[in-house]
Design a protein around this motif. Structure first.
Motif, PDB file in Angstrom:
ATOM      1  N   VAL A 123       0.853  -1.184   0.000  1.00  0.00           N
ATOM      2  CA  VAL A 123       0.000   0.000   0.000  1.00  0.00           C
ATOM      3  C   VAL A 123       0.892   1.238   0.000  1.00  0.00           C
ATOM      4  O   VAL A 123       1.880   1.294   0.755  1.00  0.00           O
ATOM      5  CB  VAL A 123      -0.914  -0.011   1.251  1.00  0.00           C
ATOM      6  N   TRP A 149      -6.856   2.772  -0.345  1.00  0.00           N
ATOM      7  CA  TRP A 149      -6.072   1.586  -0.682  1.00  0.00           C
ATOM      8  C   TRP A 149      -6.278   0.446   0.304  1.00  0.00           C
ATOM      9  O   TRP A 149      -6.220  -0.733  -0.069  1.00  0.00           O
ATOM     10  CB  TRP A 149      -4.588   1.940  -0.783  1.00  0.00           C
ATOM     11  N   TRP A 150      -6.545   0.767   1.586  1.00  0.00           N
ATOM     12  CA  TRP A 150      -6.873  -0.308   2.526  1.00  0.00           C
ATOM     13  C   TRP A 150      -8.268  -0.864   2.248  1.00  0.00           C
ATOM     14  O   TRP A 150      -8.517  -2.056   2.454  1.00  0.00           O
ATOM     15  CB  TRP A 150      -6.767   0.197   3.961  1.00  0.00           C
TER      16      TRP A 150
END
Length: 953
Positions: free
Chosen positions: A164, A181-182
């Protein structure tokens, strides 16, 4: 029938024509709001009235500047059909076939960007959610092509493996877990889990084995390796969102049972187990923060099965449990050795360096694996030693969470055979002392553990001396926290100690209630006292429910109960009013009769419902039904106060309010049914106003489920007095209108062949009730003289009645397909899905529960409350199980129909013969089957009566 729409058709068309245009133009916050509006319109109109969204999506997916909005809308479309199969011909199938080729192209292009932006993460997240919704029930045919499936899987693995970006990550933990992104990681883990749990098993149907081969042969192991690598960052204190950890552990847990996948885990098992899994099980900083800042929430979460589904800690413990269950030969000894070593390190450390959190984790593992340890030697014979030296001492630990964990573990092992009974007694005494602990979670866990000690106690004399203290502590605890596990302990106490304990507990709670209500010095204290009073009411409700099989007990508690109810019905306490009505339901149901003192509460309830408690009108349905069904004579004859008039005024007020919510309208209709069925032939003066307001409201709705309820009221009125009802309908000029709609609703069918309407009542859970009332109403119509039915053809009425009876007969014989019904958000027509299409997770958050966690949920689930008492027979739902008791439960519509035809035949033999001869052969066959079934029912009833008589003799 003229239907008054809430919106003009032209306005609806205008909204549909413009909403998609506005979605591309408005700022993000407004787009979210428009998305909610679009969701409602799609649920109602797509694809029949409004097929345009899919074409709009396809067009905008090809326009780079509009891709975001296209994916935004496609996500709403996909979610709409996530519970429906994507097999050919199903609604979701067309969406997948039309959009996935271009979706795959966009996804690949995004994945290949070297330094992607956060906006790219949002687009990828949208695509992942669309994919997840589309595979939720089954694999779309589109993905059966190995080349296409490979493209998707390679992209998913690429994103899962890719680090990430560190730039731009929020520092705040709450913001960080929601970072784009998580979120991508979370949704990909969701997708891979879904593919594995549903389609990675060889036991799937033959048509899906192609997917099984592709997934298991080429990807299951790669995903496992990727998950292990991703999870490894936790060892070094690096960040990984709790939800991602939870999903990864779910995948690993299911992998244990597959030999090839377990072989990949084995080389890394010790590191995984002791350096990653075990620290997740231990008490942590977040736990401590919640313990300190909100102990009520900490105690609630500890017993919330839905919290468990998302918890990394619970998923870690599930992994250990499954490892011991499936691979115990090589791992059970390893686990117990680790527990013992942790206990030893704790004992040897000085007080300032004791590893309290590690001891907490070891206790949790020891408690969770209690079934294994209680079964297998040599562990079984060492349990008492472990408890005495490592568990019971922590009941007096200076650390709160260790006292709580020790209490919980002690409860898990309370049933073992102690070599020294003094050890059991000592543990029991410590548990009782912890009921007065300064920390709320400790008190909760101790009271929960007390249940096991009471069940295991061989000499109740050890408990009797401390009962008064238990009463006090329970009363205090119920005021502080709502917890189902506390209820289980109370029920165990009631079961063990009988009537004397029940009465003592009840009077104790009543005393606490009055002390709190009568001691008010300032606003803060008033608020605290109201909360305490509410806790007492919850406890009283539990007691009344638990002693439902002892109706004489209600006579003893009634004087104090009535005083409490009078206070609560007149003090404008909306927070507690729902519980007040629930308690009133218990007492009116379980008591043998409704006493004059209980009737004195009726005017107070009516006044509250018309004044400050209007929002609780549906909750009043059950107690009102009990009042009328058990005290019918008093309801009809008493004029001071006039119970009929007060109820009639409430019903007509609700029905005439055009702003009233649907559930209140349905409740009013059910109350009309209660009156007409219980007071048959004695409330003629109410039939006309009830029918008039029903017809008026019927003309104002376009919702089929509401139309069914309105028509059911007409059926109730016909069963009450068909001639009177027809005369009223004729005066209103709606006979043809009503019966045209009725017959139309009866004839409508779903695509799966099942009847579309009169399926299930809100308040009568049995599928049979609405159809039964229809059958009784239509049959009663046959008794009306022909000269009063000039607008209706007798033959058509008979056919409609036979058709309704035929469907009812099929329902009670269980020949209709078992389907699950999903209501729309607006309560309208729903979607059907078969059992294997049921969704057991949470659509809004993309959750896919694994079998282990679901098993725990069902094991902890409580039995449904049966307001009529009696044990759990395990039978399917029957009329006797319905929430509302109704006189029509004693009437079999098949027998009623046959008896009605016999009466018609005796009064007019020639007319009856002509009617039968003109009947279609299909309906003649149905009529013969119904007559045969009615005869069997009557014979069975006679046989039962003879058997009962012989048993009595």
């Amino acid at each position: 029938m003229d239907v008054q729409h809430r919106m003009l058709q032209s306005d609806e068309d205008m909204v549909r024509d413009n909403i998609l245009i506005f979605i591309t133009q408005v700022p993000p916050l407004l787009r979210i709001q428009l998305g909610e509006c679009l969701k409602t319109i799609i649920n109602s109109d797509y694809p029949v009235k409004w097929p345009h969204p899919l074409e709009w999506v396809k067009h905008n997916l090809r326009c780079e500047e509009e891709v975001y909005c296209a994916l935004f809308v496609l996500q709403i479309l996909s979610k709409r059909f996530m519970l429906i199969s994507t097999k050919k011909g199903a609604p979701g199938y067309h969406i997948v076939e039309e959009t996935f080729p271009h979706l795959r192209y966009i996804f690949n292009r995004l994945v290949q960007i070297v330094n992607p932006s956060l906006e790219a993460a949002d687009l990828i997240k949208f695509i992942c959610k669309i994919f997840w919704y589309s595979i939720h029930v089954d694999i779309p045919q589109h993905l059966f092509d190995q080349d296409i499936f490979d493209v998707w899987m390679v992209s998913f693995l690429n994103l899962l493996e890719r680090p990430v970006p560190s730039e731009g990550q929020p520092v705040d933990p709450e913001l960080r877990k929601s970072w784009g992104w998580w979120k991508v990681k979370k949704w990909i883990a969701n997708i891979l889990n879904r593919l594995f749990t549903r389609f990675g098993q060889f036991e799937m149907v033959f048509s899906q084995r192609t997917v099984f081969t592709m997934f298991h042969k080429h990807y299951a192991g790669k995903i496992l390796e990727c998950h292990l690598n991703l999870l490894n960052v936790v060892r070094f204190g690096d960040y990984l969102p709790d939800r991602v950890i939870n999903l990864i552990l779910q995948y690993l847990t299911i992998s244990i049972s597959r030999r090839s996948l377990y072989a990949l885990i084995q080389p890394r098992l010790d590191v995984l187990l002791f350096e990653i899994i075990f620290p997740l099980i231990c008490f942590n900083d977040n736990d401590q923060k919640l313990w300190d800042e909100d102990p009520q929430e900490y105690a609630r979460k500890g017993y919330d099965i839905f919290e468990d589904m998302h918890s990394p800690s619970t998923a870690a413990m599930d992994f250990v449990s499954e490892l011991v269950r499936k691979r115990g030969k090589e791992n059970l000894q390893k686990c117990i050795q680790f527990i013992v070593e942790t206990f030893k390190r704790y004992d040897e450390a000085s007080i300032e360096y004791k590893p309290y959190r590690q001891k907490d984790g070891a206790l949790r593992v020891f408690g969770t694996l209690h079934d294994k340890f209680k079964e297998i030697e040599p562990y079984k014979s060492e349990l008492e030693h472990m408890l005495v030296h490592h568990v019971f001492p922590e009941l007096n630990s200076p650390v709160g969470h260790l006292r709580a964990k020790a209490a919980w573990v002690a409860g898990q092992y309370a049933h073992i055979s102690f070599s020294y009974q003094n050890n059991f007694q000592r543990a029991l005494q410590c548990i009782v002392l912890r009921l007065q602990d300064s920390e709320l979670p400790v008190r909760v866990d101790s009271f929960v553990a007390l249940r096991s000690f009471i069940e295991a106690c061989k000499d109740m004399n050890e408990i009797f001396p401390i009962l008064p203290r238990l009463l006090d502590e329970f009363s205090k605890l119920m005021n502080e926290v709502e917890n189902e596990a506390l209820v289980f302990t109370l029920e165990t106490m009631l079961d063990k100690f009988g009537e004397d304990f029940t009465l003592a507990l009840y009077y104790n709670l009543a005393g606490v209630f009055w002390r709190r209500m009568n001691t008010i010095k300032d606003d803060d204290e008033a608020s605290r006292n109201r909360a305490t009073g509410s806790g007492c009411l919850r406890a009283i409700s539990i007691i009344l429910e638990s002693v439902s099989c002892l109706p004489d007990l209600f006579v003893q508690i009634e004087p104090t109960f009535v005083l409490i109810m009078r206070r609560m019905l007149t003090n404008n306490d909306q927070e507690s009013f729902k519980k007040v009505l629930e308690i009133l339901s218990h007492v009116t149901c379980f008591s043998r009769t409704i006493s004059p003192d209980m009737w004195s509460l009726w005017p107070l309830m009516m006044e509250a419902l018309t004044d400050w408690a209007t929002n609780f009108f549906p909750n009043a349905l059950v107690p009102i039904n009990h009042y009328i069904s058990k005290g019918t004579a008093h309801f009809l004859t008493c004029k001071e106060p006039d119970y009929q008039q007060s109820l009639g005024n409430v019903i007509l007020s609700v029905m005439s309010d055009k702003n009233m919510e649907d559930n209140n309208i349905v409740t009013a209709l059910k109350l009309i049914e209660v009156v007409l069925q219980n007071c048959r032939g004695q409330v003629d003066h109410w039939v006309s106003p009830f029918i008039s307001i029903t017809v008026e409201r019927l003309r104002q709705t376009d919702k089929s489920y509401l139309e069914c309820h309105f028509i059911q009221m007409i059926a109730d009125a016909l069963y009450y007095n068909a001639t009177l009802t027809i005369s009223i309908l004729k005066k209103l000029g709606v006979v043809s209108e009503i019966f045209h709609l009725w017959f139309d609703l009866l004839s409508q069918v779903q695509k799966n062949g099942s009847r579309a309407n009169f399926r299930k009542s809100v308040h009568f859970p049995s599928l049979k009730h609405e159809r039964k009332v229809c059958c009784l109403g239509l049959t009663s119509l046959l008794t009306v003289p022909a000269d009063q039915l000039q607008e209706l053809a007798l033959g058509d009425m008979l056919c409609a009645t036979l058709d309704a009876l035929h469907v009812y007969k099929d329902q009670i014989n269980g020949t209709l397909r078992d389907k699950k019904y999903y209501e729309d958000e607006d309560g309208g027509d729903g979607l059907y899905a078969s059992d294997d299409e049921m969704y057991y997770g949470f659509p809004n958050d993309g959750y896919q529960a694994n079998a282990i966690t679901l098993g725990k949920c069902f094991a902890r689930a409580t039995k449904p409350f049966n307001p009529h008492g009696g044990g759990d027979s395990g039978d399917e739902y029957s009329d006797d199980d319905e929430e509302l008791q109704s006189p029509v439960q004693e009437v079999n519509p098949l027998v009623f129909f046959v008896d009605t035809l016999k009466a018609m035949q005796s009064l007019d033999p020639s007319g009856f013969k002509n009617l039968h001869q003109t009947l279609d052969p299909v309906y003649q066959h149905i009529a013969r089957n119904i007559a045969r079934s009615a005869e069997e029912i009557e014979n069975e009833k006679l046989e039962k009566a003879i058997i009962n008589m012989s048993l009595q003799e």
